[in-house]
Scaffold this motif. Sequence first.
Motif, PDB file in Angstrom:
ATOM      1  N   UNK A 110      22.173  21.670  50.854  1.00 34.23           N
ATOM      2  CA  UNK A 110      22.328  23.166  50.258  1.00 34.23           C
ATOM      3  C   UNK A 110      24.069  22.895  49.933  1.00 34.23           C
ATOM      4  N   UNK A 111      24.022  23.299  51.155  1.00 40.19           N
ATOM      5  CA  UNK A 111      26.025  23.299  51.029  1.00 40.19           C
ATOM      6  C   UNK A 111      26.548  22.614  49.221  1.00 40.19           C
ATOM      7  N   UNK A 112      26.330  21.360  49.200  1.00 36.37           N
ATOM      8  CA  UNK A 112      27.013  20.849  48.014  1.00 36.37           C
ATOM      9  C   UNK A 112      25.917  20.962  46.906  1.00 36.37           C
ATOM     10  N   UNK A 113      24.711  21.798  47.190  1.00 39.63           N
ATOM     11  CA  UNK A 113      24.525  21.897  45.927  1.00 39.63           C
ATOM     12  C   UNK A 113      24.727  23.542  45.610  1.00 39.63           C
ATOM     13  N   UNK A 114      25.379  24.100  45.971  1.00 38.53           N
ATOM     14  CA  UNK A 114      25.573  25.894  46.361  1.00 38.53           C
ATOM     15  C   UNK A 114      27.335  25.230  45.775  1.00 38.53           C
ATOM     16  N   UNK A 115      27.807  24.057  45.995  1.00 41.20           N
ATOM     17  CA  UNK A 115      29.212  24.318  46.449  1.00 41.20           C
ATOM     18  C   UNK A 115      29.529  23.636  44.361  1.00 41.20           C
ATOM     19  N   UNK A 116      28.677  22.925  43.673  1.00 42.41           N
ATOM     20  CA  UNK A 116      28.571  22.048  42.810  1.00 42.41           C
ATOM     21  C   UNK A 116      28.413  23.017  41.719  1.00 42.41           C
ATOM     22  N   UNK A 117      26.902  24.401  42.165  1.00 48.11           N
ATOM     23  CA  UNK A 117      26.691  24.788  41.254  1.00 48.11           C
ATOM     24  C   UNK A 117      28.120  25.902  40.418  1.00 48.11           C
ATOM     25  N   UNK A 118      29.273  26.129  41.164  1.00 49.28           N
ATOM     26  CA  UNK A 118      30.098  26.605  41.163  1.00 49.28           C
ATOM     27  C   UNK A 118      31.086  25.788  39.849  1.00 49.28           C
ATOM     28  N   UNK A 119      30.633  24.542  39.693  1.00 48.38           N
ATOM     29  CA  UNK A 119      30.732  23.472  38.603  1.00 48.38           C
ATOM     30  C   UNK A 119      30.612  24.026  37.442  1.00 48.38           C
ATOM     31  N   UNK A 120      31.181  24.066  36.302  1.00 52.01           N
ATOM     32  CA  UNK A 120      30.301  24.338  34.564  1.00 52.01           C
ATOM     33  C   UNK A 120      30.726  23.428  34.163  1.00 52.01           C
ATOM     34  N   UNK A 121      29.470  22.627  33.361  1.00 52.63           N
ATOM     35  CA  UNK A 121      29.533  22.296  32.238  1.00 52.63           C
ATOM     36  C   UNK A 121      30.480  22.303  31.025  1.00 52.63           C
ATOM     37  N   UNK A 122      30.944  21.339  30.357  1.00 57.21           N
ATOM     38  CA  UNK A 122      31.955  22.028  30.055  1.00 57.21           C
ATOM     39  C   UNK A 122      33.944  21.852  30.284  1.00 57.21           C
ATOM     40  N   UNK A 123      33.749  21.614  31.745  1.00 57.17           N
ATOM     41  CA  UNK A 123      35.441  22.344  32.081  1.00 57.17           C
ATOM     42  C   UNK A 123      35.697  20.810  32.707  1.00 57.17           C
ATOM     43  N   UNK A 125      37.744  19.175  35.612  1.00 54.68           N
ATOM     44  CA  UNK A 125      38.671  19.815  37.197  1.00 54.68           C
ATOM     45  C   UNK A 125      38.741  18.608  37.229  1.00 54.68           C
ATOM     46  N   UNK A 126      39.404  18.812  39.061  1.00 59.48           N
ATOM     47  CA  UNK A 126      40.580  17.928  39.600  1.00 59.48           C
ATOM     48  C   UNK A 126      38.382  18.291  41.135  1.00 59.48           C
ATOM     49  N   UNK A 127      37.953  16.964  40.794  1.00 60.92           N
ATOM     50  CA  UNK A 127      37.244  16.911  41.560  1.00 60.92           C
ATOM     51  C   UNK A 127      37.814  17.207  43.397  1.00 60.92           C
ATOM     52  N   UNK A 128      38.692  16.578  43.731  1.00 64.00           N
ATOM     53  CA  UNK A 128      39.202  16.256  44.552  1.00 64.00           C
ATOM     54  C   UNK A 128      39.820  18.060  45.173  1.00 64.00           C
ATOM     55  N   UNK A 129      40.372  18.367  44.409  1.00 63.46           N
ATOM     56  CA  UNK A 129      40.474  19.848  44.885  1.00 63.46           C
ATOM     57  C   UNK A 129      39.062  21.173  44.561  1.00 63.46           C
ATOM     58  N   UNK A 130      38.518  20.452  43.752  1.00 67.03           N
ATOM     59  CA  UNK A 130      37.644  21.979  43.496  1.00 67.03           C
ATOM     60  C   UNK A 130      36.468  21.459  44.548  1.00 67.03           C
ATOM     61  N   UNK A 131      36.277  20.289  44.691  1.00 66.24           N
ATOM     62  CA  UNK A 131      34.539  19.281  46.070  1.00 66.24           C
ATOM     63  C   UNK A 131      34.925  18.412  47.075  1.00 66.24           C
TER      64      UNK A 131
END
Length: 403
Positions: A110-123, A125-131
């Motif tokens: 559930x935690x992974x889902x919520x965090x990944x849902x905050x990432x948007x297609x087309x962005x 991003x730095x996955x280290x800092x953002x996830x």
Amino acid sequence: MTETIPQKPDVMSEDFARDPHKYYKIMRDHYPVLLHEESGYYFVSRFEDVARVYKDSEGFSNENYGFQMEPVIGRTVIQMSGREHVVHRQLVAPTLRGSYLNELLPQVDDIATKMIDNLNPGESVDLVENFTRWFPINVIVRMLDLPEEDMPKFHDWYSSLMAFLGNLTQDPDIHAWGMRTQKEFPAYMLPLIAERRKNPGTDFISRLFDAEVDGEKYTDEQIKSLIGLLLIAGGETTDKAIASTLKHLLQRPDQLEAVKKDPSLATHALVENLRYHPPVQIILRTATQDIEVAGTVIPANSVVAVVNGAANRDDRRYPDPDRFDIFRDDISLKGAFGGSAEHIAFALGRHFCVGSLLAKRESETAITQLLEKFPNIRFADGYEPEDEGMFTRGPKDLRVNLT
């Protein structure tokens, strides 16, 4: 023709920091036990020798954690031996490998889902800092039932602990950072633990109150230290395991496609990453007596740097060890997250990482959910990932286009 022996690697050089695997091979082939004069540490690099150090609890102890960790978080199970170690491991194991783990795993998803849902297609991003940096800390905060706004504190504390743990050059700034954590962490945790004793819940801390072996129970001070160890063992290491596995898949589109088509292969990718690029590259031990390893006598009380990163690419143990291949057939998935693992990433023997199954689930769900939501994920244009770190190592950032 006489073979030219390469110069002994300088483990503290910038070149070594940039590409340790280049020098790991030199160490394995020519300096299997390398003395670093400045620190006095003996670096052991061949698979057979590394496995021996981990398994020989009579010849090599964990006393080094007395200066690596205890000054900041207190005495923990990781530095114990004999009956004391057995008792404390039995106290904590049910909360990390038993029924509580089964209850926790859906929350991890559930935690992974919520965090990944905050990432948007087309962005981009730095996955280290953002996830990846925050995901395992989110899990720990959930386990402890703490406010999410306290996550930055925990990130700072575990970062200081990891820096203190690997402070080979005795950097005074790193020492001072650790000493700040020595004051701040207990000031936060001990009152909270005392309050939970009065009003226990179903969280990790409350469950530790009921743990008992041969009449022994955890004290508040021991619980505080155990949580500090959880931060070290469950924070940065899991972050780096996820980021490194994603990096290696993104660098190999054919293997990435295979994992997207068959998500069960995420476990294969994780296990291969644990061999190819373990997040914990070096773990220390202490020689209990004068002891010979690979033709070198290591004096009693010397600190031994056990180089997982070198051992896992030893061609004496693995064919074509510098090839990342999720279809490799010389490492079985069975037992890969237990004491019989055929790689060296979680140590071996009695001190095998008790939290490995939690790390497994965190990594699997992170990889599979990211690839499911962003099936066309790729590196940002012109980006080349770089790793950093000596004792723990992984991508310093992971810039991707989410498509």
